[in-house]
Design an enzyme around this catalytic site. Structure first.
Site, mmCIF file in Angstrom:
data_model
loop_
_atom_site.group_PDB
_atom_site.id
_atom_site.type_symbol
_atom_site.label_atom_id
_atom_site.label_comp_id
_atom_site.label_asym_id
_atom_site.label_seq_id
_atom_site.Cartn_x
_atom_site.Cartn_y
_atom_site.Cartn_z
ATOM 1 N N THR A 6 -5.511 -0.713 -1.132
ATOM 2 C CA THR A 6 -5.445 0.494 0.117
ATOM 3 C C THR A 6 -4.664 1.660 -0.595
ATOM 4 O OG1 THR A 6 -5.441 -1.138 1.836
ATOM 5 C CG2 THR A 6 -4.686 0.996 2.354
ATOM 6 N N ASP A 7 -3.767 1.320 -1.410
ATOM 7 C CA ASP A 7 -2.982 2.682 -2.083
ATOM 8 C C ASP A 7 -4.025 2.981 -3.228
ATOM 9 O OD1 ASP A 7 -0.476 2.753 -1.141
ATOM 10 O OD2 ASP A 7 0.351 1.048 -2.379
ATOM 11 N N LEU A 8 -4.557 2.217 -3.971
ATOM 12 C CA LEU A 8 -5.352 2.681 -5.000
ATOM 13 C C LEU A 8 -6.603 3.696 -4.363
ATOM 14 C CD1 LEU A 8 -5.280 -0.232 -7.407
ATOM 15 C CD2 LEU A 8 -3.883 1.835 -7.467
#
Length: 290
Positions: free
Chosen positions: A231-233
């Site tokens: 999700t961060d990436l």
């Protein structure tokens, strides 16, 4: 105790707009004692921070990015821009730096002395911060604010992932900085958006993945988190695309990217099934035979 506004961490050349006063007050740095030009090219840090990729000019040569983000989403976005040729200056907090510098083991030996103490660097940090220059700046200090503003004057993009309102309180938010650089592309990465009831909550990959349905749709008998902070990436990827679009337009802009919106958009057919057909998430991809 003497308050230091800035500490040079890694330098690949001259610093635009940063003089020899506050920026040079500290001579020690935890990422490496010498500038990159003074390190033997065989050192792991020199190899990791090399800006040579391929041959000839790259798409973002001449674009300067100020990266004030930490941990994963923002640094990943800035790293992709750096891979495309942008000159990325990473701003970190004094002494500790980016939180992810301590995410280990494993660590890499950056000074060739066995990797003890300050000579080691988290491989988590290394994997998200290649091709960047780095400087520690305390933007709570007047000299630190001046350094940030000076860098922004000569930059095209600023990326940050503080809780909404933090930079505004210190006089270096979007409305403040656009007065000194009208063409600045200012990208904010948050957990749940810059407005709304959850705007002041800190954002974490695993929480956004849980609320957004990914963890419930992953795994076998029980929900499971991904091995990487996907999700961060993906939020970093969305931010990178939005920044490129803003640069293409050639005018200043404010970009808001958040983890939860990214996660919801990633649910693809599972989210569509749930919303339109009432089906629950299933952790399998239907095979298509051609």
């Amino acid at each position: 105790m003497t308050q230091v506004a800035a500490i040079i961490i890694i330098s690949h050349g001259s610093w635009p707009g940063v003089g020899s006063s506050a920026a040079a007050t500290a001579q020690k740095c935890f990422a490496g004692r010498a500038t990159d030009r003074q390190r033997p090219s065989s050192w792991p840090a020199a190899r990791a921070l090399s800006t040579t990729t391929g041959h000839g000019p790259r798409p973002l040569d001449g674009v300067r990015v100020v990266d004030m983000s930490r941990v994963a989403a923002g640094p990943y976005c800035a790293m992709v821009l750096a891979d495309m040729g942008a000159d990325v200056i990473k701003i970190e907090r004094p002494v500790a730096g980016d939180d992810s510098r301590g995410y280990g083991p494993p660590y890499v030996d950056v000074c060739g002395d066995g990797g003890s103490g300050e000579s080691r660097m988290s491989l988590y940090f290394v994997s998200l911060n290649r091709n960047k220059r780095s400087v520690c700046v305390d933007f709570r200090h007047p000299d630190g604010k001046a350094i940030v503003r000076k860098l922004v004057e000569r930059s095209h993009v600023l990326i940050e992932n503080y809780i909404p309102g933090t930079l505004d309180r210190h006089g270096i938010g979007y409305e403040d900085l656009r007065k000194i650089n009208q063409k600045l592309v200012f990208c904010s990465i948050t957990g749940y958006g810059s407005k709304g009831p959850w705007s002041q909550k800190p954002g974490y990959d695993v929480i956004a993945a849980s609320i957004g349905g990914l963890i419930n749709a992953t795994g076998d008998a029980v929900p499971a988190k991904c091995a990487i902070p996907i999700t961060d990436l993906m939020t970093g990827m969305y931010a990178h695309g939005a920044i490129l679009a803003a640069l293409y337009r050639g005018v200043g802009d404010k970009i808001d990217c958040d983890l939860l919106s990214t996660q919801l958009s990633m649910m693809f057919n599972l989210g569509s099934n749930y919303l339109n057909a009432g089906n629950y998430f299933i952790n399998a991809h239907r095979k298509v035979t051609l």
